[in-house]
Design an enzyme around this catalytic site. Structure first.
Site, PDB file in Angstrom:
ATOM      1  N   ALA A   1       0.982  -1.087   0.070  1.00 20.27           N
ATOM      2  CA  ALA A   1       0.077  -0.042  -0.018  1.00 20.27           C
ATOM      3  C   ALA A   1       0.821   1.196  -0.005  1.00 20.27           C
ATOM      4  O   ALA A   1       2.009   1.315   0.888  1.00 20.27           O
ATOM      5  CB  ALA A   1      -0.954  -0.122   1.426  1.00 20.27           C
TER       6      ALA A   1
ATOM      7  N   ILE B   1       4.972  -1.458   2.815  1.00 18.75           N
ATOM      8  CA  ILE B   1       4.666   0.195   2.629  1.00 18.75           C
ATOM      9  C   ILE B   1       5.316   0.675   1.483  1.00 18.75           C
ATOM     10  O   ILE B   1       6.556   0.484   1.325  1.00 18.75           O
ATOM     11  CB  ILE B   1       5.063   0.997   3.773  1.00 18.75           C
ATOM     12  CG1 ILE B   1       4.570   0.639   5.083  1.00 18.75           C
ATOM     13  CG2 ILE B   1       4.660   2.484   3.479  1.00 18.75           C
ATOM     14  CD1 ILE B   1       2.676   0.515   5.163  1.00 18.75           C
ATOM     15  N   LYS B   2       4.638   1.054   0.357  1.00 18.04           N
ATOM     16  CA  LYS B   2       5.128   1.608  -1.049  1.00 18.04           C
ATOM     17  C   LYS B   2       5.743   2.902  -0.658  1.00 18.04           C
ATOM     18  O   LYS B   2       4.981   3.831  -0.329  1.00 18.04           O
ATOM     19  CB  LYS B   2       4.157   1.253  -2.128  1.00 18.04           C
ATOM     20  CG  LYS B   2       4.166   0.004  -2.646  1.00 18.04           C
ATOM     21  CD  LYS B   2       3.300   0.047  -3.696  1.00 18.04           C
ATOM     22  CE  LYS B   2       3.909   0.378  -5.143  1.00 18.04           C
ATOM     23  NZ  LYS B   2       2.962   0.014  -6.187  1.00 18.04           N
ATOM     24  N   ILE B   3       7.248   3.123  -1.079  1.00 17.84           N
ATOM     25  CA  ILE B   3       7.830   4.220  -0.844  1.00 17.84           C
ATOM     26  C   ILE B   3       8.336   4.794  -2.088  1.00 17.84           C
ATOM     27  O   ILE B   3       9.089   3.945  -2.784  1.00 17.84           O
ATOM     28  CB  ILE B   3       8.792   4.246   0.078  1.00 17.84           C
ATOM     29  CG1 ILE B   3       8.111   3.890   1.416  1.00 17.84           C
ATOM     30  CG2 ILE B   3       9.402   5.684   0.359  1.00 17.84           C
ATOM     31  CD1 ILE B   3       7.465   4.852   2.266  1.00 17.84           C
TER      32      ILE B   3
ATOM     33  N   ASN C   1       8.348  -1.410   0.213  1.00 16.97           N
ATOM     34  CA  ASN C   1       8.629  -1.504  -1.230  1.00 16.97           C
ATOM     35  C   ASN C   1       9.039  -0.336  -2.017  1.00 16.97           C
ATOM     36  O   ASN C   1       8.180   0.732  -2.040  1.00 16.97           O
ATOM     37  CB  ASN C   1       7.489  -2.268  -1.804  1.00 16.97           C
ATOM     38  CG  ASN C   1       7.481  -2.412  -3.249  1.00 16.97           C
ATOM     39  OD1 ASN C   1       8.231  -2.153  -3.954  1.00 16.97           O
ATOM     40  ND2 ASN C   1       6.319  -3.043  -3.819  1.00 16.97           N
TER      41      ASN C   1
END
Length: 217
Positions: free
Chosen positions: A56, A82-84, A105
């Site tokens: 997300a 967590i998409k960064i 991620n």
């Protein structure tokens, strides 16, 4: 190689999960917005359907904001990732979150050096985009080849998620190169089943069987 589904559509996820093909899910703000539902509600439901990692993405662009959002998202489920984005602030956030045991991620990766930086910051996953590189005349899969080689050279544990997958060929090449994961939209996953000779063969078998039954009467 693991297959992730790149969607926020719960029904699509359920459909392919029943086939045993969904090892994880990746989402982004655009995909969630298409569902017309509360962001947290959608992500939580996906986490309940899929046992594997569910990525997300944060909306903030500053490190402090990213970390704050990430901590809230991490409370939703144990399998949240967590998409960064691949920025300086993003890497600062990844370093902080990694120290707290929150999986990350790093997304929007377009060069091997970006992938190396993400790994050094402590990213759990890195997502190089192949389709978008193809769009501007580059060979997207060469990026995957380079990242996999660099990670292997230094025994880097960050997993490579091949992203921006446009067709089954991307999935095949990712598997041949040795990428850990390919994340794909439902339309691409659906095409993995297909080959014209399979259809022809099945049609022939059914025709032969029908003729056999008629001959027995």
């Amino acid at each position: 190689m693991k297959f992730f589904l790149d969607t926020a559509n719960v029904e699509e996820i359920k459909k392919y999960a029943e086939l045993g093909l969904v090892d994880g899910v990746t989402t982004n703000p655009t995909l969630v917005a298409k569902e017309g539902r509360d962001f947290y509600e959608v992500v939580k439901e996906i986490c309940e359907i899929v046992e594997g990692p569910v990525s997300a993405e944060v909306i903030s662009t500053d490190a402090e904001g990213m970390v704050k959002e990430a901590r809230e998202l991490a409370k939703l489920a144990d399998n949240i990732v967590i998409k960064i984005p691949m920025t300086k602030d993003g890497m600062k956030a990844v370093k902080i979150l990694s120290a707290e045991g929150i999986k990350t991620n790093v997304t929007l990766v377009f060069s091997p050096l970006q992938a190396l930086v993400a790994a050094k910051a402590g990213a759990t996953y890195v997502s190089p985009f192949v389709g978008r590189l193809d769009d501007i005349g580059h060979v997207g899969m060469k990026l995957i080849e380079d990242v996999v080689k660099i990670y292997k050279n230094y025994d880097i544990k960050t997993e490579v998620i091949v992203a921006s997958v446009r067709h089954p060929w991307h999935v095949l090449e990712a598997a041949k190169i040795g990428a850990d994961i390919a994340t794909m939209p439902p339309a691409v996953m659906d095409k993995l089943f297909n080959h014209p000779l399979t259809d022809i063969g099945l049609e022939r078998f059914l025709k032969d069987w029908d003729e056999y039954l008629k001959s027995r009467k």
